[in-house]
Each structure stands twice: as structure tokens, then as C-alpha cells.
Design an enzyme around this catalytic site. Structure first.
Site, mmCIF file in Angstrom:
data_model
loop_
_atom_site.group_PDB
_atom_site.id
_atom_site.type_symbol
_atom_site.label_atom_id
_atom_site.label_comp_id
_atom_site.label_asym_id
_atom_site.label_seq_id
_atom_site.Cartn_x
_atom_site.Cartn_y
_atom_site.Cartn_z
ATOM 1 N N SER A 270 -5.339 -12.027 -5.958
ATOM 2 C CA SER A 270 -5.913 -10.685 -6.866
ATOM 3 C C SER A 270 -7.165 -10.478 -5.680
ATOM 4 O O SER A 270 -6.975 -10.085 -4.535
ATOM 5 C CB SER A 270 -6.808 -11.040 -8.281
ATOM 6 O OG SER A 270 -7.084 -9.798 -9.206
ATOM 7 N N ASP B 165 -7.528 -7.885 8.530
ATOM 8 C CA ASP B 165 -6.810 -6.351 8.694
ATOM 9 C C ASP B 165 -8.488 -6.565 9.995
ATOM 10 O O ASP B 165 -7.332 -5.082 10.602
ATOM 11 C CB ASP B 165 -6.932 -5.167 7.773
ATOM 12 C CG ASP B 165 -5.398 -5.536 7.580
ATOM 13 O OD1 ASP B 165 -4.549 -6.901 7.413
ATOM 14 O OD2 ASP B 165 -5.047 -5.714 6.253
ATOM 15 N N LYS C 283 -0.937 -10.648 -6.046
ATOM 16 C CA LYS C 283 -1.423 -10.167 -7.218
ATOM 17 C C LYS C 283 -1.910 -9.013 -6.225
ATOM 18 O O LYS C 283 -3.161 -8.645 -6.738
ATOM 19 C CB LYS C 283 -1.564 -10.771 -8.429
ATOM 20 C CG LYS C 283 -2.525 -9.906 -9.407
ATOM 21 C CD LYS C 283 -3.211 -10.965 -9.888
ATOM 22 C CE LYS C 283 -3.892 -10.005 -11.249
ATOM 23 N NZ LYS C 283 -4.676 -8.573 -10.839
#
Length: 484
Positions: free
Chosen positions: A316, A327, A341
Site C-alpha cells: 500500500s 520512477d 496493493k
């Protein structure tokens, strides 16, 4: 005649209940469309109420109405996804505590002494009621509110002690304390306060029992382990980074292994600590406005290489942070593929807060647009979760996982044995240190883990094997202490 009166009364009650449920449904905006839709809701609610009535009146044995309702709600939620669930009245306080890491208590970390059948004080939390009252490490609690600890049910001593020590802030609890190394006993009245557990922890402790966040003094590499994402976590981590910067930190490791997640806002704020610009995360839902959060330059900690450690139980909010930093090429992710998740749950109060509904209302996307959520039929070859950077996968075998947790527990509770020296080889952490040292010395290199270290790999658990990321039993090894 009595039976008829009961029928009339139940019919009236059923009608009122049906109307109430229907009106609540309409008022929340679920039923928006045409009258035919309204009729369908009404008919469906009648099925529910009629079934409830038949069970309550005609089942072979008398049933608990509350249990029936709880079971019905859980049954509806079981048709949705593993992360939507119902928090019954008895579980609301525990759920809130798990999310906030906050509770009413006296602020002592305790261990049950089987030999003396008393509670051993490992340490009072700084600033807590116990700390201010002069309770010290090594002292023992022999009575709580007049109840002798030695008479607590065998095997449930710790559970009973924590139950008695915790309570509403402002309320008193009386403890009989036997001072360390003596037979002297003292009755102390403590006024419970709100205890907030820290979520940003170091690797080891300083002599004064505070956390040491500099894991490598020679190369000036900082380390912080985040246990949860609460409304205080970003502020805690910011203070850690400020302290490390004053110590001339050159590299930093953020350990998110076994972190089950928590608040979305905390994940956004923590990501924002490390990147100056660009998207952090976006959230999309059926009945909510799509949102996207971008980083702000002010208050960013930059100018040093960074590693994020994750494992199969990082979920999560942990995945939001690790995906964002990966990224944006702000950090190298090392370890193993995360839980997967990619959904957001809202906690909705029911019965004026006496119970609650944890309902999946949206999904989130990482900055690159890649999927994070692991759907029930997802394959290992599918795109989900956060994977380590290429060449930086470092898996733990089942044996390593158990040994890691045992070692972690002992180092966290070093007060039990201050002479404890770890002999566990944390290959994931060592890989992070090797990378950062290489970056700082100009000798950085990527290399695959040796084949012999991959033999006992355990595949990540399937998405439907656990109820929710927040409920995964991450601490598989019983901890020796608890906090009251």
C-alpha cells in the site's frame, strides 16, 4: 392474539427498518437515477428485512440479532475485494490504534517475568506518565489496581496487564512497584495519557536508549526504518533527516520491509521529502473526483544517493513511496517484489462511530502509469507491485525471514539484554550498504545475487490469501514485550 400483536409490531418495525435503510441509501447518493432503480433498492431491502425476520422468529434456536447483522454486513463485503471489511464495535478501538499507533496508557514497555511472575519494566517512554512518575527500567509491577499480577491467568498475563494499564486519557490507574534489586515496594498513581508510538526507527540504540540513525559512521550512511504510515510519520522522518544532515550524511537507506501501509497523505508527504518536482501518485474512483499529487521543491532533501528496501510484505503506502522514488530515479529499490496493493480504502463511521466500514473507493497509479494492484488471478509474469531495480533483487529464504524477525525483535528490545550482538547476516541491508558505498567511492556495481542464496525462495502470497494488507500477520515471531 399475542401472536398477531407481535406480527403487527414486527411488520411496523420491518417497514420502518426498510424505509430507514432505503432512505440512508438514497441520502448517500448511491441511488441517483430513475424510479425503477428506487423500486429495485426497495425490493432488495425487503428481501433482507424479511430474511432477518424469519430467522429471528422461526429459527430452531434463539439467535443473537447483533451477530446476524454483523454476519450479513460481512457477507455483503465478501463479494467485493479482500480489502473491504467491517469493523465491529468490539474491534473499533484496536483498528484505530493499528492505524494511528496511538492509544491511552501510561507509557511503559513491559515484559512478563515468568520466574518472579511480575511485569518487568523494560523502559518507560520519554515524557510518558510512567517516566514522569519515576518508574525505571528493571522495576517490576506486582499489582495493578489492587489485582496481583501473579494471579493473572496462566499464559495470558501480558494480555491482562495491557488491558488494565491502558484506558481513557485522564483516568487513573494504581500500580504497586517493586524497585529494581530491592524488596522495597511503592504504590504509584498514574494518570493515563495519549501515547503515540514512534514510527521512524533506527537500526540500533545509543547508550541513552535513543535510536541511532547513522548506520555507517565511516561512510556517513543514514538509516531509518518506517513501521507504519501515520499522520506523524512524515514529521518524524523529517526530523531524522535534519539530524542526519547535521551529522554530514552522505547516503541514506529507507527501510520499508514489513511495512503494511497506512495513510495515503503520509505516503504523499514522505515521497515529497525526497523529490523536488513531478507526479507522486494519482487516484481514480467511481464516485469521487480523480486526484493527482505533485512534489514541491521546498523542504526537499537532495544531494545524496538513496536506497529503498522492500520485501514481499511491503504494501500500500509503502508501494506508493517506493514506486515514486523509483520512477523519478531518486532511489534504487533493493530487496524483493512488494505485496501488490493498489487500492484506497475509506473508513466510514457507522452507528455514530461505534462500528465502521473499511470500503475500497479508489485505485492509485504510480507516476510511470504502471499497475501496482495484484488482482486475484494475477500471474507472476504480470505487471504488479514494485519490483527491485534491475540487478538489485535480493530475496530472503523462509529461514532468513524467520531469523531476520527474531534478530529484529531482539535489537528492538535491547533493554532486555544490552549485551546482545547480532550474528544475523542481513543480505538485503548489506546489498544496500554496498551500493551506497560504491556510489560514494566511485566503485558502484550491479550484480545478481549468487544462485546458492536463491534456493529457498518463497513466492509472494496470493492476493486472496489475506484479508487486507493492514491485517497481514507480518510479525510471525512473538515479541517479548508490549506497551501499556
Amino acid at each position: 392474539m399475542k401472536y398477531r400483536s407481535e406480527s403487527v409490531l414486527w411488520a411496523a418495525t420491518s417497514a420502518l427498518l426498510t424505509a430507514a435503510i432505503f432512505m440512508a441509501t438514497v441520502s448517500t447518493g448511491v441511488a441517483k437515477a430513475q424510479s425503477s432503480d428506487d423500486d429495485e433498492y426497495y425490493e432488495l431491502m425487503r428481501v433482507f428485512v424479511d430474511t432477518f425476520q424469519q430467522i429471528d422468529r422461526n429459527y430452531v434456536k434463539e439467535v443473537d440479532k447483533r451477530k446476524l447483522i454483523d454476519a450479513a454486513v460481512r457477507g455483503m463485503l465478501s463479494e467485493l475485494d479482500p480489502y473491504s471489511n467491517y469493523i465491529a464495535p468490539d474491534d473499533v478501538d484496536k483498528f484505530t490504534e493499528a492505524i494511528t499507533q496511538k492509544f491511552g496508557g501510561v507509557g511503559i514497555r513491559v515484559n512478563f517475568d515468568d520466574k518472579l511472575r511480575a511485569l518487568e519494566i523494560i523502559t518507560p517512554l520519554p515524557g510518558s506518565p510512567a517516566y514522569k512518575a519515576g518508574i525505571h527500567s528493571g522495576d517490576r509491577i506486582v499489582e495493578i489496581d489492587g489485582k496481583p499480577v501473579k494471579e493473572f491467568e496462566l499464559g495470558k498475563e501480558m494480555e491482562k496487564a495491557i488491558e488494565l494499564l491502558r484506558g481513557e486519557p485522564g483516568e487513573e490507574v494504581e500500580v504497586l512497584v517493586r524497585r529494581n534489586g530491592t524488596d522495597e515496594e511503592e504504590t504509584i498513581k498514574l494518570v493515563r495519557d495519549t501515547i503515540e508510538l514512534e514510527t521512524a526507527l533506527g537500526y540500533s540504540h545509543n547508550p541513552d536508549s535513543t535510536w541511532d540513525f547513522m548506520i555507517d559512521d565511516e561512510h556517513k550512511i543514514g538509516f531509518a526504518r518506517l513501521t507504519h504510515f501515520t499522520d506523524r510519520s512524515a514529521a518524524e522522518l523529517r526530523e531524522v533527516l535534519k539530524s542526519l544532515r547535521k551529522q554530514d550524511m552522505k547516503g541514506f537507506i529507507l527501510d520499508l520491509r514489513f511495512n503494511p501501509g497506512g495513510q495515503l497523505r503520509a505516503a504523499i508527504d514522505i515521497s515529497d521529502l525526497f523529490i523536488e518536482k513531478g507526479k507522486i501518485v494519482s487516484v481514480e474512483g467511481r464516485n469521487r473526483r480523480d486526484d493527482s499529487w505533485a512534489a514541491k521543491r521546498f523542504g526537499t532533501f537532495t544531494g545524496f544517493p538513496m536506497v529503498v528496501l522492500i520485501n514481499r510484505y511491503s504494501a500500500s503506502a509503502s508501494e506508493i513511496v517506493s514506486a515514486c522514488l523509483q520512477d523519478h530515479d531518486r532511489a534504487v529499490v533493493i530487496g524483493e517484489r512488494s505485496w501488490g496493493k493498489g487500492s484506497v480504502q475509506n473508513v466510514i463511521d457507522l452507528e455514530n462511530g461505534h462500528s465502521a466500514l473499511k470500503l475500497t473507493t479508489a485505485s492509485y497509479q504510480r507516476p510511470s502509469g504502471k499497475n501496482i494492484h495484484r488482482f486475484p488471478n494475477a500471474k507472476e509474469s504480470d505487471v504488479w507491485g514494485v519490483s527491485p531495480n534491475e540487478g538489485f533483487e535480493e530475496k530472503f529464504s523462509n529461514k532468513q525471514m524467520r531469523e531476520f524477525q527474531i534478530d529484529r525483535g531482539k535489537r528492538d528490545n535491547h533493554f532486555l539484554d544490552s549485551s546482545y550482538e547480532s550474528d544475523f547476516e542481513d543480505t538485503q541491508l548489506q546489498r544496500a550498504l554496498d551500493y551506497l558505498i560504491g556510489e560514494l567511492t566511485g566503485e558502484s556495481k550491479k550484480e545478481e545475487a549468487p544462485e546458492e542464496e536463491k534456493k529457498e525462495e518463497k513466492p509472494a502470497p496470493k492476493a486472496d490469501e489475506k484479508e487486507a494488507a493492514m491485517n497481514v500477520p507480518f510479525l510471525l515471531v512473538p515479541q517479548k514485550s508490549n506497551i501499556g
